[in-house]
Motif scaffolding. Structure first.
Motif, PDB file in Angstrom:
ATOM      1  N   GLN A  74     -69.152  16.255 -53.070  1.00 23.52           N
ATOM      2  CA  GLN A  74     -70.327  17.137 -53.044  1.00 23.52           C
ATOM      3  C   GLN A  74     -71.098  17.086 -54.361  1.00 23.52           C
ATOM      4  O   GLN A  74     -72.292  17.397 -54.410  1.00 23.52           O
ATOM      5  CB  GLN A  74     -69.910  18.576 -52.730  1.00 23.52           C
ATOM      6  CG  GLN A  74     -69.094  18.736 -51.454  1.00 23.52           C
ATOM      7  CD  GLN A  74     -69.611  17.906 -50.303  1.00 23.52           C
ATOM      8  OE1 GLN A  74     -70.777  18.004 -49.910  1.00 23.52           O
ATOM      9  NE2 GLN A  74     -68.754  17.046 -49.768  1.00 23.52           N
ATOM     10  N   LYS A  75     -70.430  16.663 -55.421  1.00 25.35           N
ATOM     11  CA  LYS A  75     -71.090  16.586 -56.726  1.00 25.35           C
ATOM     12  C   LYS A  75     -72.148  15.492 -56.768  1.00 25.35           C
ATOM     13  O   LYS A  75     -72.984  15.473 -57.676  1.00 25.35           O
ATOM     14  CB  LYS A  75     -70.041  16.368 -57.816  1.00 25.35           C
ATOM     15  CG  LYS A  75     -69.081  17.543 -57.954  1.00 25.35           C
ATOM     16  CD  LYS A  75     -67.996  17.280 -58.985  1.00 25.35           C
ATOM     17  CE  LYS A  75     -67.014  18.449 -59.046  1.00 25.35           C
ATOM     18  NZ  LYS A  75     -65.900  18.197 -59.998  1.00 25.35           N
ATOM     19  N   LEU A 106     -68.871  23.002 -45.683  1.00 24.09           N
ATOM     20  CA  LEU A 106     -68.696  22.377 -44.376  1.00 24.09           C
ATOM     21  C   LEU A 106     -68.559  20.861 -44.477  1.00 24.09           C
ATOM     22  O   LEU A 106     -67.738  20.258 -43.773  1.00 24.09           O
ATOM     23  CB  LEU A 106     -69.860  22.745 -43.461  1.00 24.09           C
ATOM     24  CG  LEU A 106     -69.899  24.201 -42.997  1.00 24.09           C
ATOM     25  CD1 LEU A 106     -71.153  24.466 -42.175  1.00 24.09           C
ATOM     26  CD2 LEU A 106     -68.657  24.545 -42.181  1.00 24.09           C
ATOM     27  N   VAL A 107     -69.342  20.238 -45.348  1.00 20.86           N
ATOM     28  CA  VAL A 107     -69.249  18.781 -45.463  1.00 20.86           C
ATOM     29  C   VAL A 107     -67.911  18.381 -46.088  1.00 20.86           C
ATOM     30  O   VAL A 107     -67.288  17.400 -45.671  1.00 20.86           O
ATOM     31  CB  VAL A 107     -70.436  18.208 -46.253  1.00 20.86           C
ATOM     32  CG1 VAL A 107     -70.290  16.696 -46.423  1.00 20.86           C
ATOM     33  CG2 VAL A 107     -71.751  18.520 -45.543  1.00 20.86           C
ATOM     34  N   THR A 112     -75.145   8.629 -49.673  1.00 20.29           N
ATOM     35  CA  THR A 112     -74.030   8.287 -50.554  1.00 20.29           C
ATOM     36  C   THR A 112     -72.713   8.830 -50.023  1.00 20.29           C
ATOM     37  O   THR A 112     -71.693   8.125 -50.008  1.00 20.29           O
ATOM     38  CB  THR A 112     -74.288   8.804 -51.981  1.00 20.29           C
ATOM     39  OG1 THR A 112     -75.532   8.271 -52.457  1.00 20.29           O
ATOM     40  CG2 THR A 112     -73.173   8.364 -52.919  1.00 20.29           C
ATOM     41  N   ARG A 113     -72.710  10.064 -49.553  1.00 17.68           N
ATOM     42  CA  ARG A 113     -71.470  10.635 -49.036  1.00 17.68           C
ATOM     43  C   ARG A 113     -70.996   9.891 -47.792  1.00 17.68           C
ATOM     44  O   ARG A 113     -69.796   9.620 -47.641  1.00 17.68           O
ATOM     45  CB  ARG A 113     -71.654  12.132 -48.766  1.00 17.68           C
ATOM     46  CG  ARG A 113     -71.637  12.980 -50.039  1.00 17.68           C
ATOM     47  CD  ARG A 113     -71.966  14.446 -49.786  1.00 17.68           C
ATOM     48  NE  ARG A 113     -73.398  14.653 -49.571  1.00 17.68           N
ATOM     49  CZ  ARG A 113     -73.944  15.833 -49.307  1.00 17.68           C
ATOM     50  NH1 ARG A 113     -73.167  16.912 -49.199  1.00 17.68           N
ATOM     51  NH2 ARG A 113     -75.252  15.956 -49.151  1.00 17.68           N
ATOM     52  N   ALA A 114     -71.925   9.531 -46.911  1.00 17.81           N
ATOM     53  CA  ALA A 114     -71.544   8.783 -45.708  1.00 17.81           C
ATOM     54  C   ALA A 114     -71.005   7.400 -46.071  1.00 17.81           C
ATOM     55  O   ALA A 114     -69.999   6.944 -45.509  1.00 17.81           O
ATOM     56  CB  ALA A 114     -72.741   8.659 -44.767  1.00 17.81           C
ATOM     57  N   ALA A 151     -67.888  11.245 -58.765  1.00 18.71           N
ATOM     58  CA  ALA A 151     -68.759  10.863 -57.651  1.00 18.71           C
ATOM     59  C   ALA A 151     -70.203  10.693 -58.104  1.00 18.71           C
ATOM     60  O   ALA A 151     -70.913   9.790 -57.636  1.00 18.71           O
ATOM     61  CB  ALA A 151     -68.667  11.893 -56.527  1.00 18.71           C
ATOM     62  N   ARG A 152     -70.653  11.548 -59.009  1.00 18.01           N
ATOM     63  CA  ARG A 152     -72.028  11.428 -59.489  1.00 18.01           C
ATOM     64  C   ARG A 152     -72.218  10.133 -60.276  1.00 18.01           C
ATOM     65  O   ARG A 152     -73.252   9.466 -60.164  1.00 18.01           O
ATOM     66  CB  ARG A 152     -72.390  12.634 -60.358  1.00 18.01           C
ATOM     67  CG  ARG A 152     -73.833  12.614 -60.859  1.00 18.01           C
ATOM     68  CD  ARG A 152     -74.826  12.794 -59.730  1.00 18.01           C
ATOM     69  NE  ARG A 152     -76.142  12.272 -60.064  1.00 18.01           N
ATOM     70  CZ  ARG A 152     -77.239  12.489 -59.345  1.00 18.01           C
ATOM     71  NH1 ARG A 152     -77.165  13.221 -58.252  1.00 18.01           N
ATOM     72  NH2 ARG A 152     -78.384  11.982 -59.704  1.00 18.01           N
ATOM     73  N   PHE A 153     -71.218   9.765 -61.061  1.00 15.65           N
ATOM     74  CA  PHE A 153     -71.272   8.492 -61.783  1.00 15.65           C
ATOM     75  C   PHE A 153     -71.395   7.344 -60.789  1.00 15.65           C
ATOM     76  O   PHE A 153     -72.157   6.394 -61.016  1.00 15.65           O
ATOM     77  CB  PHE A 153     -70.011   8.317 -62.632  1.00 15.65           C
ATOM     78  CG  PHE A 153     -69.933   6.990 -63.345  1.00 15.65           C
ATOM     79  CD1 PHE A 153     -70.370   6.858 -64.653  1.00 15.65           C
ATOM     80  CD2 PHE A 153     -69.409   5.866 -62.705  1.00 15.65           C
ATOM     81  CE1 PHE A 153     -70.303   5.630 -65.310  1.00 15.65           C
ATOM     82  CE2 PHE A 153     -69.337   4.637 -63.345  1.00 15.65           C
ATOM     83  CZ  PHE A 153     -69.786   4.521 -64.655  1.00 15.65           C
ATOM     84  N   PHE A 154     -70.638   7.414 -59.698  1.00 11.03           N
ATOM     85  CA  PHE A 154     -70.681   6.351 -58.694  1.00 11.03           C
ATOM     86  C   PHE A 154     -72.089   6.198 -58.132  1.00 11.03           C
ATOM     87  O   PHE A 154     -72.592   5.075 -58.004  1.00 11.03           O
ATOM     88  CB  PHE A 154     -69.693   6.660 -57.572  1.00 11.03           C
ATOM     89  CG  PHE A 154     -69.641   5.610 -56.498  1.00 11.03           C
ATOM     90  CD1 PHE A 154     -69.210   4.331 -56.777  1.00 11.03           C
ATOM     91  CD2 PHE A 154     -70.017   5.913 -55.194  1.00 11.03           C
ATOM     92  CE1 PHE A 154     -69.151   3.350 -55.782  1.00 11.03           C
ATOM     93  CE2 PHE A 154     -69.963   4.951 -54.194  1.00 11.03           C
ATOM     94  CZ  PHE A 154     -69.530   3.667 -54.492  1.00 11.03           C
TER      95      PHE A 154
END
Length: 255
Positions: free
Chosen positions: A28-29, A76-77, A189-191, A216-219
């Motif tokens: 989520q970040k 929820l996600v 990005t999350r998907a 995750a944000r770095f990614f």
């Protein structure tokens, strides 16, 4: 005739389930979102076996309706990511990417943002790592054809005889290309990360989800830099991330 297949219902350990929750929360970040404290409590209860995913869904929906809906998307996600990754089924196709997007974001985005379907407009986004410039994403009229081509080429690629480092480098290139297409209006990005984790499992990789949980944000920023215009392009951060993810790398993931 006696059944020859077993029903796939893995009994995951507490630590494995907690790891999936932490992955869901960490992702989520990507969009600067944080789960509610109550969601984190419910996740602990589910990991311990006190609640099912359905129990958690019903309880967090009640919380959003009666207490606060401020963290609804993150809660929820994250729940849906944890539940989806707890299952082992996988098919390597653009249809799987569509299915992941629909499962994660159904009833999350406003009605004008399609879920589980490819975008029907061109998009851009100001990126601070590019000095407010944007990655050039695929033209919306070419999304389906481009995905089909990339998936077909990946299926044909011969991994036999490659070193682990060479395999990881090729997967990195493939996933970066899929992300650059940006097939969805929001939630790309999350998907793509959920798809990547499932694909790596299919390979047989022992995936260390910690980089996704903590960086995750770095990614996402690394994907931006990898797909930037030629004079701004920098693939090193993405390579460092994949080294940490799959090759026991110890790179400092800081831009």
């Amino acid at each position: 005739m006696q059944p020859t297949y077993s029903i796939d219902n893995p009994r995951l350990s507490y630590q494995t389930k907690l790891d999936l929750w932490e992955t869901g929360f960490g992702l989520q970040k990507v969009d600067g979102l944080e789960p509610s404290a109550y969601m984190i409590e419910l996740a602990q209860s589910q990991a311990k076996g006190d609640l099912t995913y359905q129990d958690v869904h019903e309880e967090i929906r009640r919380y959003h309706a009666e207490v606060s809906a401020e963290t609804q998307e993150a809660d929820l996600v994250a729940l849906r990511i944890a539940e989806l990754l707890s299952r082992r089924g996988f098919s390597f196709s653009p249809g799987t990417l569509l299915s992941i997007h629909k499962e994660l974001f159904q009833d999350i985005f406003p009605d004008e943002i399609p879920v589980g379907t490819f975008r029907r407009t061109n998009i851009s986004k100001k990126e601070y790592v590019l000095g407010s410039d944007s990655v050039v994403y695929a033209d919306y009229t070419m999304i389906e054809a481009t995905l089909d081509y990339d998936f077909t080429q990946e299926k044909k690629f011969a991994y036999q005889g490659l070193t682990k480092e060479e395999i990881v480098a090729h997967i990195q290139q493939f996933i970066s290309g899929i992300w650059q297409i940006h097939p969805f209006r929001e939630g790309n990005t999350r998907a793509v990360i959920v798809f990547l984790i499932q694909y790596l499992r299919e390979f047989g990789f022992d995936v260390d989800n910690e980089p996704f949980q903590k960086n995750a944000r770095f990614f996402r920023d690394a994907l931006v830099l990898d797909n930037a215009k030629m004079l701004q392009k920098n693939s090193q951060p993405l390579t460092q991330f994949f080294e940490n993810l799959l090759l026991n790398g110890q790179n400092d993931l800081i831009l």
